[in-house]
Each structure stands twice: as C-alpha cells, then as structure tokens.
Design a protein around this motif. Structure first.
Motif, PDB file in Angstrom:
ATOM      1  N   PHE A 100      39.030  45.465  38.747  1.00 16.67           N
ATOM      2  CA  PHE A 100      40.336  45.235  38.140  1.00 16.67           C
ATOM      3  C   PHE A 100      40.833  43.813  38.388  1.00 16.67           C
ATOM      4  O   PHE A 100      41.459  43.213  37.514  1.00 16.67           O
ATOM      5  CB  PHE A 100      41.352  46.257  38.647  1.00 16.67           C
ATOM      6  CG  PHE A 100      41.188  47.615  38.036  1.00 16.67           C
ATOM      7  CD1 PHE A 100      41.516  47.836  36.706  1.00 16.67           C
ATOM      8  CD2 PHE A 100      40.686  48.665  38.775  1.00 16.67           C
ATOM      9  CE1 PHE A 100      41.361  49.084  36.122  1.00 16.67           C
ATOM     10  CE2 PHE A 100      40.522  49.923  38.208  1.00 16.67           C
ATOM     11  CZ  PHE A 100      40.862  50.128  36.878  1.00 16.67           C
ATOM     12  N   ASN A 101      40.545  43.267  39.567  1.00 23.93           N
ATOM     13  CA  ASN A 101      40.908  41.873  39.825  1.00 23.93           C
ATOM     14  C   ASN A 101      40.143  40.949  38.899  1.00 23.93           C
ATOM     15  O   ASN A 101      40.709  40.006  38.334  1.00 23.93           O
ATOM     16  CB  ASN A 101      40.603  41.507  41.280  1.00 23.93           C
ATOM     17  CG  ASN A 101      41.584  42.129  42.248  1.00 23.93           C
ATOM     18  OD1 ASN A 101      42.778  42.182  41.981  1.00 23.93           O
ATOM     19  ND2 ASN A 101      41.086  42.597  43.385  1.00 23.93           N
ATOM     20  N   ASN A 102      38.846  41.216  38.731  1.00 27.56           N
ATOM     21  CA  ASN A 102      38.008  40.359  37.895  1.00 27.56           C
ATOM     22  C   ASN A 102      38.495  40.357  36.440  1.00 27.56           C
ATOM     23  O   ASN A 102      38.631  39.298  35.818  1.00 27.56           O
ATOM     24  CB  ASN A 102      36.556  40.821  37.952  1.00 27.56           C
ATOM     25  CG  ASN A 102      35.961  40.692  39.340  1.00 27.56           C
ATOM     26  OD1 ASN A 102      36.466  39.955  40.179  1.00 27.56           O
ATOM     27  ND2 ASN A 102      34.885  41.419  39.597  1.00 27.56           N
ATOM     28  N   ILE A 103      38.739  41.546  35.889  1.00 25.67           N
ATOM     29  CA  ILE A 103      39.121  41.629  34.483  1.00 25.67           C
ATOM     30  C   ILE A 103      40.567  41.186  34.283  1.00 25.67           C
ATOM     31  O   ILE A 103      40.911  40.613  33.242  1.00 25.67           O
ATOM     32  CB  ILE A 103      38.866  43.049  33.934  1.00 25.67           C
ATOM     33  CG1 ILE A 103      37.360  43.338  33.998  1.00 25.67           C
ATOM     34  CG2 ILE A 103      39.375  43.189  32.511  1.00 25.67           C
ATOM     35  CD1 ILE A 103      36.955  44.694  33.455  1.00 25.67           C
ATOM     36  N   ALA A 104      41.431  41.405  35.279  1.00 21.82           N
ATOM     37  CA  ALA A 104      42.810  40.921  35.181  1.00 21.82           C
ATOM     38  C   ALA A 104      42.838  39.406  35.071  1.00 21.82           C
ATOM     39  O   ALA A 104      43.665  38.833  34.337  1.00 21.82           O
ATOM     40  CB  ALA A 104      43.630  41.385  36.379  1.00 21.82           C
ATOM     41  N   ASN A 105      41.938  38.728  35.782  1.00 28.28           N
ATOM     42  CA  ASN A 105      41.870  37.268  35.683  1.00 28.28           C
ATOM     43  C   ASN A 105      41.508  36.835  34.263  1.00 28.28           C
ATOM     44  O   ASN A 105      42.073  35.868  33.736  1.00 28.28           O
ATOM     45  CB  ASN A 105      40.837  36.721  36.676  1.00 28.28           C
ATOM     46  CG  ASN A 105      41.304  36.809  38.111  1.00 28.28           C
ATOM     47  OD1 ASN A 105      42.502  36.860  38.376  1.00 28.28           O
ATOM     48  ND2 ASN A 105      40.371  36.837  39.053  1.00 28.28           N
ATOM     49  N   ALA A 106      40.574  37.563  33.643  1.00 30.44           N
ATOM     50  CA  ALA A 106      40.201  37.260  32.255  1.00 30.44           C
ATOM     51  C   ALA A 106      41.384  37.513  31.325  1.00 30.44           C
ATOM     52  O   ALA A 106      41.651  36.728  30.396  1.00 30.44           O
ATOM     53  CB  ALA A 106      39.000  38.087  31.838  1.00 30.44           C
ATOM     54  N   GLU A 107      42.109  38.594  31.573  1.00 29.48           N
ATOM     55  CA  GLU A 107      43.248  38.926  30.711  1.00 29.48           C
ATOM     56  C   GLU A 107      44.353  37.882  30.810  1.00 29.48           C
ATOM     57  O   GLU A 107      45.066  37.638  29.832  1.00 29.48           O
ATOM     58  CB  GLU A 107      43.805  40.307  31.074  1.00 29.48           C
ATOM     59  CG  GLU A 107      42.857  41.474  30.817  1.00 29.48           C
ATOM     60  CD  GLU A 107      42.568  41.694  29.346  1.00 29.48           C
ATOM     61  OE1 GLU A 107      43.253  41.113  28.485  1.00 29.48           O
ATOM     62  OE2 GLU A 107      41.633  42.466  29.054  1.00 29.48           O
ATOM     63  N   SER A 108      44.507  37.260  31.968  1.00 33.10           N
ATOM     64  CA  SER A 108      45.535  36.220  32.086  1.00 33.10           C
ATOM     65  C   SER A 108      45.191  35.030  31.203  1.00 33.10           C
ATOM     66  O   SER A 108      46.085  34.399  30.617  1.00 33.10           O
ATOM     67  CB  SER A 108      45.695  35.784  33.547  1.00 33.10           C
ATOM     68  OG  SER A 108      44.534  35.119  34.015  1.00 33.10           O
ATOM     69  N   GLN A 109      43.903  34.723  31.073  1.00 36.55           N
ATOM     70  CA  GLN A 109      43.483  33.665  30.157  1.00 36.55           C
ATOM     71  C   GLN A 109      43.734  34.079  28.715  1.00 36.55           C
ATOM     72  O   GLN A 109      44.153  33.274  27.879  1.00 36.55           O
ATOM     73  CB  GLN A 109      42.008  33.356  30.367  1.00 36.55           C
ATOM     74  CG  GLN A 109      41.686  32.807  31.749  1.00 36.55           C
ATOM     75  CD  GLN A 109      40.198  32.624  31.970  1.00 36.55           C
ATOM     76  OE1 GLN A 109      39.399  32.816  31.053  1.00 36.55           O
ATOM     77  NE2 GLN A 109      39.821  32.259  33.174  1.00 36.55           N
ATOM     78  N   HIS A 110      43.489  35.355  28.429  1.00 38.21           N
ATOM     79  CA  HIS A 110      43.728  35.874  27.083  1.00 38.21           C
ATOM     80  C   HIS A 110      45.211  35.765  26.721  1.00 38.21           C
ATOM     81  O   HIS A 110      45.560  35.437  25.581  1.00 38.21           O
ATOM     82  CB  HIS A 110      43.299  37.340  26.995  1.00 38.21           C
ATOM     83  CG  HIS A 110      41.842  37.551  27.263  1.00 38.21           C
ATOM     84  ND1 HIS A 110      41.283  38.815  27.385  1.00 38.21           N
ATOM     85  CD2 HIS A 110      40.821  36.689  27.423  1.00 38.21           C
ATOM     86  CE1 HIS A 110      39.996  38.689  27.615  1.00 38.21           C
ATOM     87  NE2 HIS A 110      39.698  37.414  27.638  1.00 38.21           N
ATOM     88  N   MET A 111      46.075  36.059  27.671  1.00 35.22           N
ATOM     89  CA  MET A 111      47.511  35.989  27.421  1.00 35.22           C
ATOM     90  C   MET A 111      47.913  34.589  26.983  1.00 35.22           C
ATOM     91  O   MET A 111      48.662  34.411  26.023  1.00 35.22           O
ATOM     92  CB  MET A 111      48.284  36.387  28.685  1.00 35.22           C
ATOM     93  CG  MET A 111      48.229  37.869  29.021  1.00 35.22           C
ATOM     94  SD  MET A 111      48.871  38.216  30.693  1.00 35.22           S
ATOM     95  CE  MET A 111      50.544  37.602  30.552  1.00 35.22           C
TER      96      MET A 111
END
Length: 197
Positions: free
Chosen positions: A83-94
């Motif tokens: 979840f930490n790994n994918i949350a980091n990707a999602e912050s870039q997506h945002m």
C-alpha cells in the motif's frame, strides 16, 4: 448499476453510481494550457471535450485522491508494504491529473488532508472502503484489487468516447498503471492465502 459498482455497494461502499460516473486518472507529465469555452465543449491544444467529458476529467482528480488516501490509510491498518508503494505512485498520478485537467477546466482541486473530500459521495466511499479493508490484511488487499479493477473499467469507458489525443494517451497510460497495480494486489492476495474473484 454497473457491475463494478454493484460490488462496492454490496460491501458498503456508499451511494450513487459507479466510478464510471466520475472517471479515473494516473501518471504522466503534461503542461498546462488555457481553456476556451464553446457551445460544444472546451478546447485546448489537444482537441475538444464535451461538457460531460470535462466533468469526468475534473472528477478524475477526486478518484486519484480517493485511491491514494485509501491506500495510505490501509497501509497503516494492515501493515502491508504494497500500500505504501502504490500510494506513492498514486500521488504522482494526482499531480499529473491536475495538470491535464487544468487544460480543459478552470476548476481548481481542493487541497484537503488524507481522508477528507469536498464531495459527499467520495467521502462516503472513502469511509466504507477503509472500513471494509480494515478487517484484515486479506480484506485490505481485496479492496485494493477492486479499486484498480473499477478504475480500469471506467478508463475503458472514457477511452471509448474518443477523447482528444492528449487525453487518450494519458488514459491509456493510466490503464497500464492500474493493470500493474491490479496484478500486484492479486499477487499479494495469493501470498496471504486469499484469492481474487
């Protein structure tokens, strides 16, 4: 109800229609440009979107925040590193969605903390997703997989509407990213002894 949102409602995911009603977004680096309004939609260097498509693009920002915030919260409750790994990707997506949305809309994104949403539907959806995923690590990974599955289906819907090239390329990129995230969550489920249905 769409099939993907029926799952969300069965698991206490709030009210309203599918993510398909809102759209979804992800990674990419896009430059801002001014929008111009017209009777048929909004224009930019990428082309023209209908008013309905503009609304979907604007709401992509909320969907990206939803995925990010759910993952950040479930990272704490489940203790799963994924979840930490994918949350980091999602912050870039945002950030990327915000840049793309600014090409077609002057509606600024609200700068709210994790778990807070200006749209009551997204707030209810966040609350119910976190409640469902907080039951166990397997439940958390299942929620992650379902979020990505819903996102993929909604991206397919938006792509079928033949958006301008810049939006189309962006959505295709998001679709690939969501596919990678979905595979990661299904592998995590398998590792935990669960199965993805």
């Amino acid at each position: 109800l769409t099939p993907q949102f029926a799952w969300a409602q069965r698991n206490g995911r709030g009210n309203g229609n599918s993510f398909q009603q809102h759209g979804k977004g992800s990674q990419a680096s896009e430059n801002q440009s001014n929008r111009q309004s017209g009777a048929r939609g909004y224009n930019s260097i990428g082309g023209t979107l209908t008013l309905a498509q503009v609304g979907q693009l604007v709401r992509m920002r909320e969907e990206e925040k939803l995925a990010h915030d759910v993952y950040v919260t479930l990272a704490q409750s489940s203790g799963l590193q994924i979840f930490n790994n994918i949350a980091n990707a999602e912050s870039q997506h945002m950030r990327a969605v915000e840049q793309l949305a600014s090409r077609y809309s002057s509606v600024a994104a609200a700068n709210l903390p994790v778990g807070s949403f200006s749209d009551p539907q997204f707030q209810a959806l966040y609350n119910s997703l976190v409640a469902a995923g907080s039951k166990s690590p397997i439940a958390a990974a299942t929620v992650g997989a379902k979020i990505e599955e819903m996102d993929i289906k909604d991206l397919q819907t938006l792509l079928s509407q033949n958006p301008p090239q810049d939006v189309s390329k962006f959505l295709e990129h998001l679709q690939r990213a969501s596919g990678q995230h979905l595979r990661a969550f299904t592998m995590e489920l398998k590792r935990l002894g669960g199965t993805y249905m």
